[in-house]
Design a protein around this motif. Structure first.
Motif, PDB file in Angstrom:
ATOM      1  N   PHE A  45       0.831  -1.203   0.000  1.00  0.00           N
ATOM      2  CA  PHE A  45       0.000   0.000   0.000  1.00  0.00           C
ATOM      3  C   PHE A  45       0.868   1.257   0.000  1.00  0.00           C
ATOM      4  O   PHE A  45       0.606   2.208  -0.735  1.00  0.00           O
ATOM      5  CB  PHE A  45      -0.922  -0.029   1.229  1.00  0.00           C
ATOM      6  CG  PHE A  45      -1.904   1.094   1.288  1.00  0.00           C
ATOM      7  CD1 PHE A  45      -2.963   1.153   0.401  1.00  0.00           C
ATOM      8  CD2 PHE A  45      -1.768   2.090   2.239  1.00  0.00           C
ATOM      9  CE1 PHE A  45      -3.881   2.190   0.457  1.00  0.00           C
ATOM     10  CE2 PHE A  45      -2.679   3.126   2.301  1.00  0.00           C
ATOM     11  CZ  PHE A  45      -3.728   3.175   1.409  1.00  0.00           C
ATOM     12  N   THR A  46       1.929   1.254   0.810  1.00  0.00           N
ATOM     13  CA  THR A  46       2.824   2.407   0.878  1.00  0.00           C
ATOM     14  C   THR A  46       3.544   2.611  -0.449  1.00  0.00           C
ATOM     15  O   THR A  46       3.671   3.752  -0.922  1.00  0.00           O
ATOM     16  CB  THR A  46       3.852   2.208   2.007  1.00  0.00           C
ATOM     17  OG1 THR A  46       3.145   1.954   3.230  1.00  0.00           O
ATOM     18  CG2 THR A  46       4.734   3.425   2.172  1.00  0.00           C
ATOM     19  N   VAL A  47       3.999   1.541  -1.067  1.00  0.00           N
ATOM     20  CA  VAL A  47       4.697   1.659  -2.356  1.00  0.00           C
ATOM     21  C   VAL A  47       3.758   2.203  -3.427  1.00  0.00           C
ATOM     22  O   VAL A  47       4.140   3.088  -4.210  1.00  0.00           O
ATOM     23  CB  VAL A  47       5.292   0.290  -2.762  1.00  0.00           C
ATOM     24  CG1 VAL A  47       5.758   0.300  -4.207  1.00  0.00           C
ATOM     25  CG2 VAL A  47       6.438  -0.091  -1.843  1.00  0.00           C
ATOM     26  N   VAL A  48       2.518   1.729  -3.453  1.00  0.00           N
ATOM     27  CA  VAL A  48       1.551   2.226  -4.439  1.00  0.00           C
ATOM     28  C   VAL A  48       1.274   3.711  -4.214  1.00  0.00           C
ATOM     29  O   VAL A  48       1.211   4.491  -5.177  1.00  0.00           O
ATOM     30  CB  VAL A  48       0.248   1.396  -4.393  1.00  0.00           C
ATOM     31  CG1 VAL A  48      -0.865   2.059  -5.180  1.00  0.00           C
ATOM     32  CG2 VAL A  48       0.505  -0.002  -4.918  1.00  0.00           C
ATOM     33  N   LEU A  49       1.130   4.123  -2.969  1.00  0.00           N
ATOM     34  CA  LEU A  49       0.899   5.540  -2.687  1.00  0.00           C
ATOM     35  C   LEU A  49       2.080   6.396  -3.120  1.00  0.00           C
ATOM     36  O   LEU A  49       1.904   7.482  -3.677  1.00  0.00           O
ATOM     37  CB  LEU A  49       0.623   5.747  -1.197  1.00  0.00           C
ATOM     38  CG  LEU A  49      -0.774   5.373  -0.725  1.00  0.00           C
ATOM     39  CD1 LEU A  49      -0.904   5.605   0.773  1.00  0.00           C
ATOM     40  CD2 LEU A  49      -1.821   6.175  -1.456  1.00  0.00           C
ATOM     41  N   LEU A  50       3.298   5.918  -2.874  1.00  0.00           N
ATOM     42  CA  LEU A  50       4.476   6.681  -3.284  1.00  0.00           C
ATOM     43  C   LEU A  50       4.576   6.781  -4.800  1.00  0.00           C
ATOM     44  O   LEU A  50       4.932   7.832  -5.341  1.00  0.00           O
ATOM     45  CB  LEU A  50       5.743   6.046  -2.708  1.00  0.00           C
ATOM     46  CG  LEU A  50       5.928   6.207  -1.199  1.00  0.00           C
ATOM     47  CD1 LEU A  50       7.142   5.426  -0.724  1.00  0.00           C
ATOM     48  CD2 LEU A  50       6.057   7.670  -0.831  1.00  0.00           C
ATOM     49  N   LYS A  53       1.987   9.314  -5.919  1.00  0.00           N
ATOM     50  CA  LYS A  53       2.415  10.666  -5.559  1.00  0.00           C
ATOM     51  C   LYS A  53       3.481  11.155  -6.535  1.00  0.00           C
ATOM     52  O   LYS A  53       3.440  12.307  -6.987  1.00  0.00           O
ATOM     53  CB  LYS A  53       2.957  10.660  -4.127  1.00  0.00           C
ATOM     54  CG  LYS A  53       3.340  12.015  -3.621  1.00  0.00           C
ATOM     55  CD  LYS A  53       3.791  11.945  -2.177  1.00  0.00           C
ATOM     56  CE  LYS A  53       4.228  13.299  -1.682  1.00  0.00           C
ATOM     57  NZ  LYS A  53       4.713  13.242  -0.294  1.00  0.00           N
ATOM     58  N   THR A  54       4.425  10.296  -6.876  1.00  0.00           N
ATOM     59  CA  THR A  54       5.479  10.675  -7.825  1.00  0.00           C
ATOM     60  C   THR A  54       4.878  10.947  -9.204  1.00  0.00           C
ATOM     61  O   THR A  54       5.253  11.922  -9.872  1.00  0.00           O
ATOM     62  CB  THR A  54       6.529   9.560  -7.913  1.00  0.00           C
ATOM     63  OG1 THR A  54       7.010   9.282  -6.595  1.00  0.00           O
ATOM     64  CG2 THR A  54       7.684   9.961  -8.800  1.00  0.00           C
ATOM     65  N   TYR A  55       3.946  10.098  -9.641  1.00  0.00           N
ATOM     66  CA  TYR A  55       3.303  10.293 -10.931  1.00  0.00           C
ATOM     67  C   TYR A  55       2.514  11.599 -10.955  1.00  0.00           C
ATOM     68  O   TYR A  55       2.562  12.346 -11.938  1.00  0.00           O
ATOM     69  CB  TYR A  55       2.386   9.112 -11.233  1.00  0.00           C
ATOM     70  CG  TYR A  55       1.609   9.261 -12.512  1.00  0.00           C
ATOM     71  CD1 TYR A  55       2.220   9.085 -13.746  1.00  0.00           C
ATOM     72  CD2 TYR A  55       0.259   9.583 -12.480  1.00  0.00           C
ATOM     73  CE1 TYR A  55       1.510   9.227 -14.919  1.00  0.00           C
ATOM     74  CE2 TYR A  55      -0.455   9.726 -13.651  1.00  0.00           C
ATOM     75  CZ  TYR A  55       0.171   9.545 -14.864  1.00  0.00           C
ATOM     76  OH  TYR A  55      -0.548   9.690 -16.013  1.00  0.00           O
ATOM     77  N   ASN A  56       1.796  11.883  -9.877  1.00  0.00           N
ATOM     78  CA  ASN A  56       1.013  13.109  -9.791  1.00  0.00           C
ATOM     79  C   ASN A  56       1.927  14.327  -9.861  1.00  0.00           C
ATOM     80  O   ASN A  56       1.634  15.301 -10.559  1.00  0.00           O
ATOM     81  CB  ASN A  56       0.200  13.114  -8.496  1.00  0.00           C
ATOM     82  CG  ASN A  56      -0.800  14.241  -8.458  1.00  0.00           C
ATOM     83  OD1 ASN A  56      -1.105  14.841  -9.476  1.00  0.00           O
ATOM     84  ND2 ASN A  56      -1.303  14.542  -7.284  1.00  0.00           N
ATOM     85  N   ARG A  57       3.044  14.276  -9.141  1.00  0.00           N
ATOM     86  CA  ARG A  57       3.993  15.395  -9.151  1.00  0.00           C
ATOM     87  C   ARG A  57       4.574  15.570 -10.558  1.00  0.00           C
ATOM     88  O   ARG A  57       4.716  16.692 -11.047  1.00  0.00           O
ATOM     89  CB  ARG A  57       5.114  15.140  -8.146  1.00  0.00           C
ATOM     90  CG  ARG A  57       6.096  16.296  -8.050  1.00  0.00           C
ATOM     91  CD  ARG A  57       7.189  16.018  -7.035  1.00  0.00           C
ATOM     92  NE  ARG A  57       6.628  15.815  -5.721  1.00  0.00           N
ATOM     93  CZ  ARG A  57       7.061  14.920  -4.846  1.00  0.00           C
ATOM     94  NH1 ARG A  57       8.066  14.122  -5.149  1.00  0.00           N
ATOM     95  NH2 ARG A  57       6.511  14.803  -3.658  1.00  0.00           N
TER      96      ARG A  57
END
Length: 102
Positions: A45-50, A53-57
């Protein structure tokens, strides 16, 4: 005279201890398995969120850096040959339902 003590049945005592130890080890190992699964799910879950977040940025930076055009572009395939190309205006005139025909 000495009296002999009644014989103690030792066959069931070690079996009970052995089964209790086996059950206890099974409970401990199943608890460890559940804990490992929970930790794995949290890590995924943490890896998917990161990643999100990177893709969004990355996409936000890409949108901010691309040139912004104030006028919409119209392809020349529409058949307009005029030098000042304007988007076609669509005018909607509502028809009165109660209008009487003459």
């Amino acid at each position: 005279m000495t009296t002999a003590a009644p014989p103690i049945n030792n066959t069931q005592f070690p079996v009970n201890v052995t089964t209790k130890n086996q059950e206890q080890s099974l409970y401990q190992s199943s608890g460890a398995i559940v804990a490992a699964i929970v930790v794995g799910v949290i890590i995924i879950f943490t890896v998917v969120l990161l990643i999100l977040k990177t893709y969004n940025r990355h996409m936000r930076v890409k949108r901010e850096l691309e040139p912004k055009s104030t006028k919409p572009t119209i392809s020349p395939a529409l058949g307009h040959s005029s030098s000042t190309t304007q988007p076609p205006a669509v005018t909607f005139i509502p028809v009165d339902i109660h209008m009487q025909s003459r």
